[in-house]
Design a protein around this motif. Structure first.
Motif, short mmCIF file in Angstrom:
data_model
loop_
_atom_site.label_atom_id
_atom_site.label_comp_id
_atom_site.label_asym_id
_atom_site.label_seq_id
_atom_site.Cartn_x
_atom_site.Cartn_y
_atom_site.Cartn_z
N MET A 1 0.84 -1.19 0.00
CA MET A 1 0.00 0.00 0.00
C MET A 1 0.88 1.25 0.00
O MET A 1 1.84 1.34 0.76
N ARG A 2 0.55 2.19 -0.86
CA ARG A 2 1.23 3.49 -0.88
C ARG A 2 0.43 4.43 0.03
O ARG A 2 -0.72 4.77 -0.26
N LEU A 3 1.07 4.84 1.11
CA LEU A 3 0.38 5.61 2.15
C LEU A 3 0.97 7.01 2.25
O LEU A 3 2.19 7.18 2.33
N LEU A 4 0.09 8.01 2.24
CA LEU A 4 0.50 9.39 2.48
C LEU A 4 -0.10 9.84 3.80
O LEU A 4 -1.32 9.78 3.98
N ILE A 5 0.75 10.29 4.73
CA ILE A 5 0.28 10.78 6.03
C ILE A 5 0.41 12.29 6.02
O ILE A 5 1.51 12.84 5.98
N VAL A 6 -0.72 12.98 6.04
CA VAL A 6 -0.71 14.44 6.11
C VAL A 6 -0.56 14.82 7.58
O VAL A 6 -1.37 14.44 8.41
N GLY A 7 0.49 15.57 7.87
CA GLY A 7 0.85 15.81 9.26
C GLY A 7 1.63 14.63 9.81
O GLY A 7 1.48 14.26 10.98
N GLY A 8 2.48 14.08 8.99
CA GLY A 8 3.12 12.81 9.30
C GLY A 8 4.36 12.88 10.16
O GLY A 8 5.00 11.84 10.38
N THR A 9 4.71 14.07 10.66
CA THR A 9 5.89 14.14 11.54
C THR A 9 5.50 14.53 12.96
O THR A 9 6.37 14.76 13.79
N GLY A 10 4.20 14.61 13.25
CA GLY A 10 3.75 14.86 14.61
C GLY A 10 3.77 13.61 15.45
O GLY A 10 4.25 12.55 15.02
N PHE A 11 3.22 13.70 16.66
CA PHE A 11 3.23 12.58 17.60
C PHE A 11 2.52 11.37 17.01
O PHE A 11 3.09 10.27 16.92
N LEU A 12 1.29 11.55 16.57
CA LEU A 12 0.54 10.44 15.97
C LEU A 12 1.08 10.09 14.60
O LEU A 12 1.27 8.91 14.28
N GLY A 13 1.33 11.09 13.77
CA GLY A 13 1.80 10.83 12.41
C GLY A 13 3.11 10.08 12.37
O GLY A 13 3.31 9.18 11.55
N GLY A 14 4.01 10.41 13.30
CA GLY A 14 5.29 9.72 13.35
C GLY A 14 5.14 8.26 13.73
O GLY A 14 5.79 7.38 13.15
N GLU A 15 4.28 7.98 14.70
CA GLU A 15 4.04 6.60 15.10
C GLU A 15 3.38 5.82 13.98
O GLU A 15 3.71 4.65 13.72
N LEU A 16 2.44 6.45 13.29
CA LEU A 16 1.77 5.80 12.17
C LEU A 16 2.76 5.48 11.06
O LEU A 16 2.72 4.39 10.47
N ALA A 17 3.68 6.39 10.78
CA ALA A 17 4.69 6.16 9.74
C ALA A 17 5.58 4.99 10.10
O ALA A 17 5.86 4.12 9.26
N ARG A 18 6.05 4.95 11.35
CA ARG A 18 6.92 3.84 11.77
C ARG A 18 6.20 2.50 11.67
O ARG A 18 6.77 1.50 11.20
N ARG A 19 4.96 2.48 12.08
CA ARG A 19 4.19 1.23 12.06
C ARG A 19 3.92 0.79 10.62
O ARG A 19 3.98 -0.40 10.30
N ALA A 20 3.60 1.73 9.75
CA ALA A 20 3.33 1.41 8.35
C ALA A 20 4.57 0.88 7.65
O ALA A 20 4.51 -0.08 6.87
N LEU A 21 5.72 1.48 7.92
CA LEU A 21 6.97 0.99 7.34
C LEU A 21 7.26 -0.43 7.80
O LEU A 21 7.67 -1.28 6.99
N ALA A 22 7.05 -0.67 9.09
CA ALA A 22 7.32 -2.01 9.62
C ALA A 22 6.41 -3.05 8.98
O ALA A 22 6.79 -4.23 8.88
N ALA A 23 5.22 -2.62 8.53
CA ALA A 23 4.29 -3.55 7.89
C ALA A 23 4.57 -3.71 6.40
O ALA A 23 3.86 -4.45 5.72
N GLY A 24 5.60 -3.03 5.90
CA GLY A 24 5.99 -3.18 4.50
C GLY A 24 5.36 -2.21 3.53
O GLY A 24 5.48 -2.38 2.31
N HIS A 25 4.68 -1.18 4.04
CA HIS A 25 4.04 -0.21 3.16
C HIS A 25 5.04 0.85 2.69
O HIS A 25 6.06 1.09 3.36
N THR A 26 4.75 1.49 1.58
CA THR A 26 5.52 2.63 1.10
C THR A 26 4.91 3.88 1.72
O THR A 26 3.72 4.14 1.56
N VAL A 27 5.74 4.66 2.43
CA VAL A 27 5.20 5.75 3.24
C VAL A 27 5.78 7.09 2.82
O VAL A 27 7.00 7.25 2.71
N ALA A 28 4.88 8.06 2.60
CA ALA A 28 5.26 9.45 2.42
C ALA A 28 4.56 10.26 3.49
O ALA A 28 3.49 9.87 3.98
N ALA A 29 5.16 11.38 3.89
CA ALA A 29 4.57 12.20 4.95
C ALA A 29 4.77 13.66 4.64
O ALA A 29 5.76 14.05 4.01
#
Length: 272
Positions: free
Chosen positions: A1-29
């Motif tokens: 899954m190609r995932l874009l997190i808007v606000g992806g460097t905040g407290f929640l966004g950062g955790e979501l990015a780390r978890r998505a990467l660990a699950a093998g997704h392609t992540v942009a923020a």
């Protein structure tokens, strides 16, 4: 899954990015002021108040799913209009949208709120969040709108930092005994968001913790976990101040918990 997190460097966004990467997704923020430093995440500056910039970025990246965690409490344009801009861009690009909302959309008059409860905000921030929900659901009917509560986790949240500062005498202030919420661990919330992003769910979902606790009780739990003396935490009543916002708001997450693999723990469990 190609995932874009808007606000992806905040407290929640950062955790979501780390978890998505660990699950093998392609992540942009995206970020507003701080680019963050999570390895493996493609980062782009973005002001969600700029409708054209939002449309251009989403169109260029063409993500499968956009998760919008962006907001600025004192800024209606960022919180309400920004959510509409993201929804318009996602609708035009043909992707899926998960929008993060808040229990601030409720007044607290009913205390406990199910997912079909009608928002009745009593603060400017709550009104902006409620307006964002209306815009997102009108523009992107297939979107998921996730209402959550106070986000904490492993000492990294603003509330936990405030409690430590109070308990060590670095700051002065009180914790309200009548301001009740259902705090959620950031890891549980991020896991639930990823589940919903990869599902065919749509509409309103409540994702908050299993325990209703006051900000004072939450502070005591944090202090004990961190080896600090809860007796050093001053208590007060929000009702005795002019601080705007609801008092007792409890999100009923029963319906959403039944469709999630992620277990939404309560604060008394994850802070013990």
């Amino acid at each position: 899954m190609r995932l874009l997190i808007v606000g992806g460097t905040g407290f929640l966004g950062g955790e979501l990015a780390r978890r998505a990467l660990a699950a093998g997704h392609t992540v942009a923020a995206t970020f507003m002021t701080r680019p963050g430093a999570t390895p493996g995440v493609a980062r782009s500056p973005l002001d969600v108040r700029d409708r054209e910039a939002v449309a251009e970025l989403v169109g260029t990246l063409a993500p499968d799913v956009v998760v919008n965690t962006a907001y600025r409490k004192p800024d209606w344009t960022a919180t309400a209009d920004g959510a509409a801009h993201v929804a318009l861009a996602v609708a035009a690009a043909g992707g899926r949208l998960v929008h993060v909302s808040s229990d601030a959309v409720f007044s607290g008059e009913a205390v406990t709120y199910a997912e079909d409860s009608v928002p009745d905000p009593v603060s400017p921030y709550g009104a902006a969040k409620a307006a964002a929900e209306v815009a997102v659901r009108a523009i992107a009917p297939g979107a998921v709108v996730v209402r959550t509560s106070l986000i904490v986790g492993d000492g990294r949240s603003g509330h936990e930092s405030f409690v430590r500062a109070l308990a060590t005498g670095q700051r002065q202030g009180v914790l309200f005994t009548d301001d009740v919420r259902c705090p959620v661990h950031v890891e549980d919330l991020a896991a639930a968001l990823l589940e919903l992003a990869g599902s065919d769910r749509r509409g309103i979902h409540h994702v908050a913790g299993a325990d209703a606790v006051s900000r004072y009780e939450l502070g005591c739990l944090v202090a004990r976990r961190d080896g600090l003396d809860p007796a050093r935490l001053a208590r007060g009543r929000r009702a005795d101040t002019d601080v705007p916002g609801p008092l007792d708001v409890r999100l009923d997450c029963t319906a959403t918990q039944q469709v999630l693999r992620t277990r939404l723990r309560g604060a008394r469990e994850f802070l013990r």
